[in-house]
Write an enzyme that holds these catalytic residues in place. Structure first.
Site, PDB file in Angstrom:
ATOM      1  N   ASP A  72       7.426  10.973   2.552  1.00 30.24           N
ATOM      2  CA  ASP A  72       7.216  11.195   1.791  1.00 30.24           C
ATOM      3  C   ASP A  72       5.827   9.727   1.656  1.00 30.24           C
ATOM      4  OD1 ASP A  72       6.651  13.004  -0.716  1.00 30.24           O
ATOM      5  OD2 ASP A  72       9.203  12.390  -0.824  1.00 30.24           O
ATOM      6  N   LYS A  75      -7.361   8.981  -1.784  1.00 30.23           N
ATOM      7  CA  LYS A  75      -5.605   9.063  -2.871  1.00 30.23           C
ATOM      8  C   LYS A  75      -6.160   9.248  -3.931  1.00 30.23           C
ATOM      9  CE  LYS A  75      -3.645   4.911  -0.482  1.00 30.23           C
ATOM     10  NZ  LYS A  75      -4.195   5.342   0.368  1.00 30.23           N
ATOM     11  N   ASP A 132      18.135   9.117   3.106  1.00 30.46           N
ATOM     12  CA  ASP A 132      16.402   9.654   2.785  1.00 30.46           C
ATOM     13  C   ASP A 132      16.113   9.394   1.526  1.00 30.46           C
ATOM     14  OD1 ASP A 132      14.283  11.368   3.072  1.00 30.46           O
ATOM     15  OD2 ASP A 132      15.578  13.016   2.803  1.00 30.46           O
ATOM     16  N   LYS A 133      14.833   9.420   0.993  1.00 28.77           N
ATOM     17  CA  LYS A 133      14.444   9.888  -0.774  1.00 28.77           C
ATOM     18  C   LYS A 133      14.838  11.531  -0.923  1.00 28.77           C
ATOM     19  CE  LYS A 133      10.734  10.131  -2.208  1.00 28.77           C
ATOM     20  NZ  LYS A 133      10.760  11.242  -3.297  1.00 28.77           N
TER      21      LYS A 133
END
Length: 1026
Positions: free
Chosen positions: A658, A528, A363-364
């Site tokens: 994320d 974005k 996982d980050k």
């Protein structure tokens, strides 16, 4: 809350029906009226022991000795070894369970503040549905609750949800309006009200319910949505919150997103189990042959059973207990390793699994203000790029001087910063004004709110009034935005105040600049970008500021020749790049825009399309101000650790909650994706046809890293599971972003099924628990707060870099030592079984035991146990060499230390040595049968001790002690073994030379073969030890 099985906030019982779970239904929860729900956790210890072929086989053997026709000797020769094996195995599991119990008790004894009927806060350690709890800042929410009140003046609070969904962005939550309006929190218990909540379900992003207050003239009803919830495992990031508990235990959203833990059985144990089945097959065949050679005379079926019992040592009873004790030693070594302090082994049954990992899934993200798996969650501003000039960390003082000069050199008649620039050279003036404009834009275009807290010296009201720097804390949904605002503060322009309609900035001279917020366009994953329109109160100028990802901003800003190139350069360095732009508006332009924008938002049909059309008229020909580069700092030594894992033949996949851009930047920054590697970003797909086209496009690329979102992944796995996994497994690296917890577990499961290789999952958050429990090895990175992952994991480390040593050194050693130990125990049993077979065949296939009583028990215990078990201390190379040459780990992935080939070699050695020992003893004995026993048994013990010495690669002082102690035990016990061995005979020279000759003939050829093999075909590690 009820926690179980070392898993904070997670109930780990697969027996839902036994736990009183029943059917999940909607419920009505009355405020301040708790209701209890009991849950139980059955566990069948004996079933877990006898489900192994080993223990069940020996239980049947021991039971057979109660039948007179099958009894071969004293009952204790079968029941004592079985009892010892079961005692040691159950004791080891009991130690794990007791540790688990105390870990759970520590977590479950956390204290919570509950509103009582007297209006005071009372302390509780158990949470029930209907209780009203108060949670202060930075406290973890213990159960799923409805948000009733907050101490924040703006009537809302932020939550950190990274332990729940893996997202680092904070979430805004709103209390129930009618309870927020109450004068005090104590009034919540004075009103008659209830919450109607939907049935518990897995969806963490949606909620349907109602809040009803009945004590007024007319009942007040309010609809409840996800914005009114406080899910368990989230952290209160602002103010103090009050909520009513609606779900606990297995009904928690976080628990329902966690798969039930499985009782992990190592691949090594399954391989050993398979070998014992082969040995059992051999035992049956030999027994049948022995009876067949008697021409099935008499009660031949009883003879078969007697031979099965007589040769039962072919399947070694001590194998399981030796391996279990070995695993305890390996676990102890891991915990005591000073190079990886704080490492905890929670599952002592699978340390050898660490030596054969092919896929590492990490996982980050993780908890805020704590360790992450790969990153530290410390966003640092690294670069400001203006096109013609760039400022890095070493030149921020120049930016500071530009900002300072823009606000200090002022003529009293003018207030606008543009006129404050000194009359220096034109270039100087241009650079200075451009830097100032860029910094001001960064300080304005965000959703950050400064909050003032009391620091013990200054109270909150005074700090807020005077904008006290030491009391100010920035709150925002995204840590990226906080880092940008902190950077503008460091260069002189400080955000000191903000509410719904205004922003206040403080200049280096202490002057306060006021800006009115006219419009805010929040960031969305589709757009974005985010924008803001502000009016400068001092000049009346209206400016539209916007920042966003380069892919969308490139078409919005004015034409330039450097944006794409510089964005690419910064992205390759692992920086998160944002493009900042502005557009000045006249009052007429703004009024026209506002009128059209409001009209578009009021439309019922095609609202989003009409709003987008109005926005497009504003988002064109914007002035490009700068690029910002923010780095999510990695944990110490992440890059070399990942490099080590890659060189060891381990493929690394990153599964994170994320967003795509963040995940890609982290992967580049950590060198998970190297600079030379191509990246294929899997386009969003929603249908089978789109997935088919995108998979075909991906198939045409070679040696390319894959980046895919959770939604697209779900579509691919639904329609093209086999094709997608086949392509993904060929990639050097895979990044899956926006992954749900259950998706992470699904990917692990698919990797195991499709490749048959061992997987290791690494994570630090509650959203990683499913993945950690599904993987063959689960490793939790323990942070400063929130231990869900570490408590649910098989191994817990304090930093990601410790993973390298855990696998390369401890995993490798555990696997090689377990392989050597298991094969030697099998060899030890086969030797004595071969001797028994030879003895019976020579004496007309009689089912008479060669060794009886204590001889047979002592052989596997006091006479050979210590030197054989000392193999757990053996190692082929030093730990420093194993870390320096991770390619050594790659050799283990093929499973060569324990294979059918090595097993067959040890079987042949056992047959050779057993035959030599038995035939030699019969050839050289004088007249009495007892001399055969003395010569053969003594030769057998010496042969085993010499074979241990032959197997050892690096001597440890305990190995020498073990050899000498075993020999001493045997010599000392001869005094008490006169019933089996002639004590006077063993003191003669005849006995000594016969034993010496037989032992040399059995061992010397093997020593010669070992020398020749090391001389002409040395193993890879031997070149590194010389």
């Amino acid at each position: 809350p009820t926690y179980k099985c070392g898993c904070e906030g997670f109930l780990c019982c697969p027996w839902s029906r036994c736990c009183g779970m029943g059917e999940l239904r909607p419920r009505t929860v009355w405020l301040g009226h708790p209701e209890k729900r009991e849950q139980r956790y059955p566990r069948n210890v004996l079933f877990n022991q006898f489900k192994y072929f080993f223990n069940l086989y020996f239980l049947l053997l021991a039971c057979s000795q109660f039948v007179n026709e099958l009894r071969l000797g004293a009952l204790y020769t079968y029941w004592v070894p079985l009892g010892v094996v079961l005692f040691i195995t159950i004791l080891r599991e009991a130690v794990d369970e007791i540790r688990c119990y105390f870990r759970d008790k520590e977590v479950n004894s956390q204290i919570y503040s509950k509103l009582s009927t007297r209006g005071e806060d009372s302390v509780v350690t158990k949470v029930s549905i209907g209780q009203i709890l108060k949670k202060p800042l930075n406290q973890r929410v213990p159960a799923d609750m409805i948000f009733l009140r907050t101490s924040e003046r703006n009537g809302s609070c932020f939550l950190r949800t990274d332990q729940l969904d893996g997202e680092t962005d904070w979430k805004l939550r709103l209390p129930v309006a009618c309870t927020q309006r109450l004068p005090t929190a104590g009034d919540l218990l004075q009103i008659r009200s209830y919450v109607y909540a939907e049935e518990p379900n897995i969806d963490i992003h949606n909620f349907i319910g109602t809040f009803t207050r009945e004590d007024g003239d007319h009942p007040v009803n309010e609809s409840l949505s996800i914005e009114n919830t406080l899910w368990a495992s989230t952290v209160v990031a602002s103010g103090t919150v009050v909520g009513v508990v609606i779900y606990t235990g297995r009904e928690l959203r976080s628990v329902m997103n966690t798969s039930n833990p499985r009782n992990k059985v190592g691949l090594f144990d399954l391989e050993v189990n398979c070998l014992t089945k082969i040995l059992f097959g051999a035992l049956v065949v030999v027994s049948m042959v022995m009876v067949a050679l008697q021409h099935f005379a008499g009660r031949w079926y009883l003879q078969i059973l007697r031979f099965l019992l007589l040769l039962s040592h072919i399947v070694p009873i001590s194998l399981r207990v030796n391996l279990d004790m070995g695993k305890m030693v390996f676990s102890w070594m891991i915990k005591k390793d000073s190079k990886i302090p704080g490492t905890v082994v929670r599952a002592s049954t699978i340390p050898e699994q660490l030596g054969r990992i092919s896929y590492l899934l990490t996982d980050k993200t993780g908890q805020q203000s704590a360790q992450r798996t790969l990153t530290q969650n410390e966003m640092v501003f690294r670069r400001l790029h203006l096109g013609t000039v760039a400022y890095g960390m070493d030149s921020m003082d120049e930016v500071q001087s530009h900002v300072f000069s823009a606000y200090t050199q002022v003529s009293p008649a003018h207030d606008h910063p543009a006129s404050r620039v000194p009359a220096a050279t034109k270039v100087r003036k241009t650079i200075s004004s451009r830097v100032h404009e860029a910094v001001k834009a960064i300080a304005l275009v965000h959703n950050v709110t400064p909050v003032y807290e009391s620091n013990g010296v200054t109270d909150q009201a005074e700090a807020e009034q005077h904008y006290e720097d030491t009391c100010r804390v920035y709150q925002a949904s995204s840590p990226d935005e906080v880092s940008l605002v902190q950077w503008t503060e460091s260069v002189g322009l400080t955000l000191v105040g903000r509410d719904q309609s205004s922003i206040q900035l403080r200049t280096p001279t202490g002057q306060i600049l006021n800006f009115t917020i006219l419009q805010i366009f929040p960031f969305t994953y589709e757009s974005k970008r985010m924008g803001i329109i502000v009016r400068d109160e001092s000049t009346g100028e209206i400016t539209f500021y916007m920042k966003g990802a380069d892919v969308v901003m490139a078409g919005i800003v004015q034409y330039n020749d450097w944006l794409e190139e510089e964005c690419g350069n910064m992205a390759r360095e692992g920086l998160r790049v944002l493009v900042v732009s502005k557009k000045s508006l006249t009052e007429e332009q703004y009024q026209d825009f506002e009128a059209r924008y409001v009209q578009a938002k009021l439309s019922v049909h095609d609202r989003s399309l009409k709003v987008a059309t109005v926005m497009e008229s504003l988002e064109m020909e914007m002035e490009l101000l700068c690029l910002t580069g923010v780095e999510d700092q990695l944990q110490t030594d992440v890059r070399p650790t990942l490099e080590t894992l890659r060189n060891a033949g381990i493929k690394v996949w990153m599964l994170t909650g994320d967003k795509l851009e963040t995940a890609t930047c982290t992967a580049k920054n950590a060198h998970l994706i190297t600079r030379s590697q191509d990246i294929h970003i899997f386009r969003p797909v929603t249908t089978r046809g789109e997935a088919h086209l995108e998979l075909n496009a991906f198939r045409r690329k070679h040696d390319c890293a894959l980046v895919i979102s959770g939604d697209s992944l779900e579509v691919c796995l639904k329609y093209y599971e086999y094709e997608f996994m086949e392509l993904a497994c060929q990639c050097p690296a895979v990044v899956c972003c926006r992954c749900a917890p259950t998706q992470k577990a699904q990917i692990v499961r698919l990797l195991q099924e499709r490749t048959g290789k061992l997987t290791c999952a690494v994570g630090d958050g509650g959203n990683d628990v499913s993945m950690i429990q599904e993987a063959d090895c689960g490793v939790g990175v323990e942070g400063k707060e929130g231990k869900q992952a570490s408590l649910a994991a098989d191994f817990s480390v304090t930093q990601f870099k410790h993973l390298g040593r855990l696998l390369m050194v401890h995993g490798r050693n555990s696997y090689k030592r377990s392989a050597a130990l298991s094969q030697f125990v099998i060899h030890r049993s086969l030797c004595i079984s071969t001797m028994q077979t030879v003895f019976s065949s020579v004496f007309f296939f009689a089912s008479v035991p060669l060794y009886q009583g204590f001889l047979i028990i002592g052989y596997s215990t006091v006479y050979t146990m210590f030197p054989v078990f000392s193999l757990v201390l053996d190692k082929d190379v030093k730990s420093e060499v194993a870390m320096l040459y991770p390619e050594l780990y790659k050799d283990l992935l093929k499973g060569r230390p324990l294979s059918y080939k090595t097993f067959l070699i040890w079987v042949l050695i056992s047959i050779y040595q057993g035959s030599i020992l038995m035939y030699g003893a019969m050839l050289l004995f004088d007249s009495e049968f007892v001399h055969i026993v003395a010569i053969s048994f003594t030769s057998l013990i010496l042969t085993e001790l010499l074979m241990v010495a032959l197997t050892i690669q690096t001597w440890h002082w305990l190995m020498i002690v073990g050899e000498l102690l075993s020999l001493a035990c045997y010599i000392a016990s001869l005094v008490f073994l006169h019933a089996f061995i002639d004590v006077y005979f063993i003191a003669t020279v005849s006995f000594l030379w016969k034993v010496t000759v037989i032992t040399l003939v059995s061992c010397l050829p093997l020593y010669i073969l070992k020398y020749l093999r090391r001389r002409f075909s040395p193993p890879s590690y031997s070149k590194l030890t010389t």
